[in-house]
Design an enzyme around this catalytic site. Structure first.
Site, PDB file in Angstrom:
ATOM      1  N   HIS A 439      18.989 -22.526 -18.328  1.00  0.00           N
ATOM      2  CA  HIS A 439      19.192 -21.088 -18.538  1.00  0.00           C
ATOM      3  C   HIS A 439      19.495 -20.770 -20.000  1.00  0.00           C
ATOM      4  O   HIS A 439      20.276 -19.865 -20.302  1.00  0.00           O
ATOM      5  CB  HIS A 439      20.326 -20.579 -17.643  1.00  0.00           C
ATOM      6  CG  HIS A 439      20.048 -20.709 -16.182  1.00  0.00           C
ATOM      7  ND1 HIS A 439      21.023 -20.533 -15.209  1.00  0.00           N
ATOM      8  CD2 HIS A 439      18.887 -20.990 -15.509  1.00  0.00           C
ATOM      9  CE1 HIS A 439      20.483 -20.709 -14.007  1.00  0.00           C
ATOM     10  NE2 HIS A 439      19.197 -20.997 -14.170  1.00  0.00           N
ATOM     11  N   PHE A 440      18.906 -21.507 -20.925  1.00  0.00           N
ATOM     12  CA  PHE A 440      19.153 -21.308 -22.356  1.00  0.00           C
ATOM     13  C   PHE A 440      18.652 -19.935 -22.798  1.00  0.00           C
ATOM     14  O   PHE A 440      17.694 -19.396 -22.250  1.00  0.00           O
ATOM     15  CB  PHE A 440      18.510 -22.433 -23.183  1.00  0.00           C
ATOM     16  CG  PHE A 440      17.086 -22.735 -22.828  1.00  0.00           C
ATOM     17  CD1 PHE A 440      16.036 -22.130 -23.498  1.00  0.00           C
ATOM     18  CD2 PHE A 440      16.779 -23.643 -21.816  1.00  0.00           C
ATOM     19  CE1 PHE A 440      14.718 -22.410 -23.184  1.00  0.00           C
ATOM     20  CE2 PHE A 440      15.458 -23.937 -21.482  1.00  0.00           C
ATOM     21  CZ  PHE A 440      14.432 -23.322 -22.177  1.00  0.00           C
TER      22      PHE A 440
END
Length: 499
Positions: A439-440
């Site tokens: 989920h960068f």
């Protein structure tokens, strides 16, 4: 969809959207209802690919990667954490675990979005891509009841909303276990107004030479096909500043990387690669984040979709469980091997890092450092999440499911310490099991690189609409909000937002 790059480059467009991913597909579909759109995707089609379409194949594309052609592309942060980015139409929605949950209302208000249009945009996505579980699996029932027994209260039942406590949410896998990706949203496009070009890797944004004291204006893009042949695609020429744009939707690695390759970024860094400077923009690639996870895992012959999440008070940690494919067939059978994972995701890390170029080849990954746990409060909050995992593992519901004591789980990694009051031992679990939840975000953040309308500061005709603009990740899993954002910005643009 087409792979005919020469034909796609032979005409001009009102909008060129770079990246057929989670935000790019709904954005392009929406804009095509009124304007001509070229959507460029560096990967191929997700359709007819069992590794993508089958729920119990989740994880297989993440393990079978190469530099230039695979569905997912591995990158490794400077800290040594292995991660992946998508390379397929539909983007991350084609390779993720499928859990669908909205951002919280407070998140929406803090960003400053129009709450009514946000609701409409979520609903537009959900009519096509979100499915309520027909029933909970035995494992999900155990996780749900175990979270409640561990004190993750209240129980909120089934809801798409982001609320503290334990809840069931939707999935992008339907009742038959078939995945629906952001690419499905292109069915809402006007087919006469859109060209979707696959296997097209954009190498740089083209700019008109500005008149004296005028801002540079995006005029098109340069891209290569799968054979390495180079093409250029251009915007329709217009005297109106409210029409014709290049829009980057290439993701939290791809969009800042493309700005840098196009000469927008820290001037000293661009000099290292002899990239002609278009705009000195020191914040491009800065303040990147990846939500760290700490976890326990073991092997089994069962596969379970994510159906339940525990959202701790004030949304500081999320507790989830997932299965990932290890080996076997691409349809479920009792001999397949899966990795079962219970993890805590740190919701709003304070630690931030930076992204820089490694090479000038757009197919190569940039260098990225997330500085996990560099802020000591992040580690402290991870420890809290790990202790909740321990309570979950020790809950009556998981004991009944496993029919063994908690620490008799056949862990394939590091088990939790037996003395959970030992701060040093718990902190070491956070460090030793440090991993990503994919989920960068950040690197082209609103307020630093783009404005509230997602226009790139300092140039004309260029916008960014994807997770690179997020200050914090939305909700437990960002795909719902990223798809919503593509629709939301498209609708705002159709409504004359720029005026």
């Amino acid at each position: 969809m087409t792979i005919d790059a020469e034909k796609a480059a032979a005409r001009k467009y009102d909008y060129i959207v770079v990246g057929g991913g989670t935000a790019g597909c709904p954005l392009a579909a929406t804009l095509s209802t009124k304007y001509s759109v070229l959507l460029l995707e560096r990967g191929g089609s997700p359709y007819g690919v069992p590794e993508i379409e089958n729920a119990d194949a989740f994880g297989k594309p993440l393990d079978e990667t190469d530099n230039y052609t695979s569905i997912a592309q591995t990158f490794i942060s400077e800290e040594g954490v292995s991660n992946v980015r998508a390379r397929v139409l539909g983007g991350g929605t084609a390779i993720n675990a499928g859990f669908y949950s909205r951002a919280g209302s407070e998140y929406v208000r803090n960003v400053g979005w129009d709450e009514g249009l946000v609701e409409e945009s979520y609903e537009w996505v959900e009519k096509q891509n979100a499915f309520k579980p027909y029933q909970l699996s035995p494992w999900s029932l155990a996780i749900r009841d175990g979270l409640l027994e561990a004190g993750v209260l209240p129980y909120n039942g089934y809801t798409l909303d982001h609320v503290d406590g334990t809840k069931i949410s939707a999935s992008t896998f339907d009742s038959k276990g078939k995945r629906h990706t952001a690419a499905d949203l292109l069915r809402s496009a006007n087919p006469d107004n859109i060209v979707v070009l696959l296997n097209a890797t954009v190498s740089r944004i083209l700019f008109n030479s500005p008149a004296q004291e005028a801002k540079p204006r995006a005029s098109g893009v340069e891209f290569m096909d799968r054979h390495g042949r180079s093409y250029q695609a251009f915007l329709n020429e217009t005297s109106s500043s409210s029409s014709s744009e290049v829009i980057l939707t290439a993701g939290a690695l791809g969009s800042p990387q493309l700005l840098l390759l196009s000469g927008i970024g820290p001037s000293e860094h661009l000099k290292e690669f002899n990239i002609p400077l278009v705009l000195d923009a020191p914040m491009v690639g800065q303040r990147v984040q990846d939500n760290p996870r700490a976890s326990v895992n073991w092997l089994s012959h069962q596969f379970y979709n994510i159906q339940v999440v525990g959202i701790l008070i004030a949304s500081q940690n999320y507790i989830e469980s997932l299965s990932t494919y290890v080996n076997g067939t691409l349809s479920f059978n009792k001999n397949n091997v899966y990795r079962e994972v219970i993890f805590e995701k740190l919701a709003f890390p304070l630690s931030r890092g930076h992204l820089r170029l490694r090479t000038t080849d757009p197919r190569d990954n940039p260098s990225v450092r997330y500085n996990y746990y560099s802020n000591p409060l992040d580690l402290h909050r991870c420890m809290h999440g790990v202790r909740v995992i321990d309570k979950l593992l020790n809950s009556p519901s998981l004991h009944r499911f496993n029919a063994n004591s908690t620490h008799d789980f056949n862990f394939t990694g590091q088990p939790l310490p037996k003395n959970m009051s030992d701060d040093a031992a718990v902190a070491q679990i956070c460090r030793d099991t440090l991993n990503t939840v994919w989920h960068f975000h950040g690197g082209c953040e609103v307020g630093y690189v783009v404005n509230q309308k997602y226009q790139v500061n300092g140039v004309e005709g260029l916008r960014i609409v994807d997770a690179s603009t997020f200050t914090n990740g939305p909700g437990t899993n960002p795909q719902a909000t990223t798809m919503m954002l593509g629709r939301y910005v498209g609708m705002k643009m159709l409504q004359g937002w720029m005026e």
